[in-house]
Design an enzyme around this catalytic site. Structure first.
Site, short mmCIF file in Angstrom:
data_model
loop_
_atom_site.label_atom_id
_atom_site.label_comp_id
_atom_site.label_asym_id
_atom_site.label_seq_id
_atom_site.Cartn_x
_atom_site.Cartn_y
_atom_site.Cartn_z
N GLY A 182 0.84 -1.19 0.00
CA GLY A 182 0.00 0.00 0.00
C GLY A 182 0.87 1.24 0.00
O GLY A 182 2.05 1.18 0.37
N GLN B 221 2.85 9.92 1.87
CA GLN B 221 4.20 9.36 1.99
C GLN B 221 5.14 9.84 0.90
O GLN B 221 6.36 9.76 1.05
CB GLN B 221 4.14 7.82 1.95
N CYS C 165 5.94 -0.27 7.62
CA CYS C 165 5.58 0.93 6.87
C CYS C 165 6.80 1.38 6.08
O CYS C 165 7.91 1.42 6.63
CB CYS C 165 5.14 2.04 7.83
N LEU C 166 6.58 1.72 4.83
CA LEU C 166 7.68 2.19 4.00
C LEU C 166 8.28 3.48 4.56
O LEU C 166 9.43 3.81 4.26
CB LEU C 166 7.20 2.40 2.56
N HIS D 153 -4.47 1.49 7.68
CA HIS D 153 -3.10 2.02 7.76
C HIS D 153 -2.92 3.19 6.78
O HIS D 153 -2.33 4.22 7.12
CB HIS D 153 -2.13 0.86 7.46
N GLU D 154 -3.46 3.04 5.56
CA GLU D 154 -3.30 4.09 4.55
C GLU D 154 -4.15 5.32 4.87
O GLU D 154 -3.69 6.46 4.68
CB GLU D 154 -3.64 3.56 3.15
N HIS E 274 -2.40 7.45 7.27
CA HIS E 274 -1.39 8.33 6.64
C HIS E 274 -2.02 9.63 6.15
O HIS E 274 -1.45 10.71 6.32
CB HIS E 274 -0.73 7.64 5.44
O1 GNR Z 1 4.00 -2.66 2.62
C1 GNR Z 1 3.35 -2.52 3.65
N1 GNR Z 1 3.01 -3.62 4.39
C2 GNR Z 1 2.12 -3.58 5.43
C3 GNR Z 1 2.06 -4.70 6.27
C4 GNR Z 1 1.18 -4.73 7.33
C5 GNR Z 1 0.35 -3.67 7.55
C6 GNR Z 1 0.40 -2.55 6.74
C7 GNR Z 1 1.27 -2.51 5.68
S1 GNR Z 1 1.31 -1.12 4.65
C8 GNR Z 1 2.98 -1.17 4.10
C9 GNR Z 1 3.24 -0.10 3.06
C10 GNR Z 1 3.02 1.26 3.67
O2 GNR Z 1 3.79 1.81 4.39
N2 GNR Z 1 1.88 1.85 3.38
O3 GNR Z 1 1.59 3.05 3.93
NI NI Z 2 2.72 3.13 5.79
#
Ligand code: GNR
Ligand code: NI
Length: 172
Positions: free
Chosen positions: A46, A51, A92-93, A134-135, A138
C-alpha cells in the site's frame, strides 16, 4: 511515469492532513501511476500520497501475491462493522526496518471514489482491512508507531534519525 521519494519518520511532513480530491483529471491519473510505480518498486502492499509528499486523499493498494490487483481509493472513508479485532504485524515504507504488532478492527465497510470519481462501496477484512486503515491513517497524518508506547516510538525515532544522519554523511 516516475519513481517518487518516500518520506521517512520522523519527517514532520508525514503529519500533514491531506485534502480531498475535487477534480478527477489527468493530473490525478499521473499521481496514481507514479504511486503504483513507487509502491511496486519499494516493494509495498500500500502507499498513501502523503508518503510521497503529495497531500491529497489518494491511496494505492495491491495485496495480491502476483502484484496484479491494483486498487486505487480516492477520498476514502471506513466504518467499523463489529467488535472483532485482529493483531497483525505491521510495517511501513516510511518507518523502514521496524515491524510491530498492532490491533485494529477486522471487518470494515469502505466508501471511496475510483480514479474517475465513481463511488465505491465494499466490505474489507483481514489484511485488506488493515492495509486500508493504515493508509487512511497516513492521509490523516498518523503512523503505526503512534499506536506503540512512547518508549518504543522514541527508540525507533532515535534509530531512524541516526540512519538518516549516516546517509547524509559524505562517503570516503
Ligand atoms: O507494505 C506494507 N506492508 C504492510 C504490512 C502490514 C500492515 C500494513 C502494511 S502497509 C505497508 C506499506 C506502507 O507503508 N503503506 O503506507
Ligand atoms: Ni505506511
Amino acid at each position: 511515469m516516475a519513481l517518487l521519494t518516500i518520506l521517512e519518520f520522523p519527517d514532520p511532513k508525514l503529519r500533514t492532513i491531506a485534502r480531498e480530491v475535487q477534480k478527477f483529471d489527468h493530473r490525478i491519473i499521473n499521481i496514481i501511476d507514479d504511486m503504483f510505480e513507487t509502491m511496486y518498486q519499494a516493494p509495498g502492499i500500500g502507499l498513501a500520497a502523503t508518503q510521497v509528499d503529495i497531500h491529497q486523499r489518494i491511496i494505492t493498494i495491491d495485496i495480491s501475491e502476483d502484484k496484479n490487483q491494483p486498487l486505487v481509493l480516492i477520498n476514502p472513508h471506513f466504518s467499523i462493522l463489529d467488535d472483532d479485532t485482529e493483531m497483525m504485524q505491521e510495517g511501513c515504507l516510511s518507518v523502514p526496518g521496524f515491524y510491530e504488532e498492532i490491533e485494529r478492527p477486522k471487518h470494515i465497510r469502505v466508501l471511496a471514489q475510483d480514479k474517475t470519481g465513481k463511488a465505491l462501496n465494499f466490505t474489507a477484512t483481514d489484511l485488506l482491512a488493515v492495509c486500508i486503515q493504515h493508509e487512511i491513517d497516513h492521509l490523516d497524518g498518523k503512523l503505526f508507531v503512534d499506536y506503540l508506547s512512547k518508549l518504543k516510538r522514541s527508540r525507533i525515532k532515535t534509530k531512524l534519525e541516526k540512519a538518516h544522519r549516516q546517509q547524509n554523511l559524505p562517503h570516503s
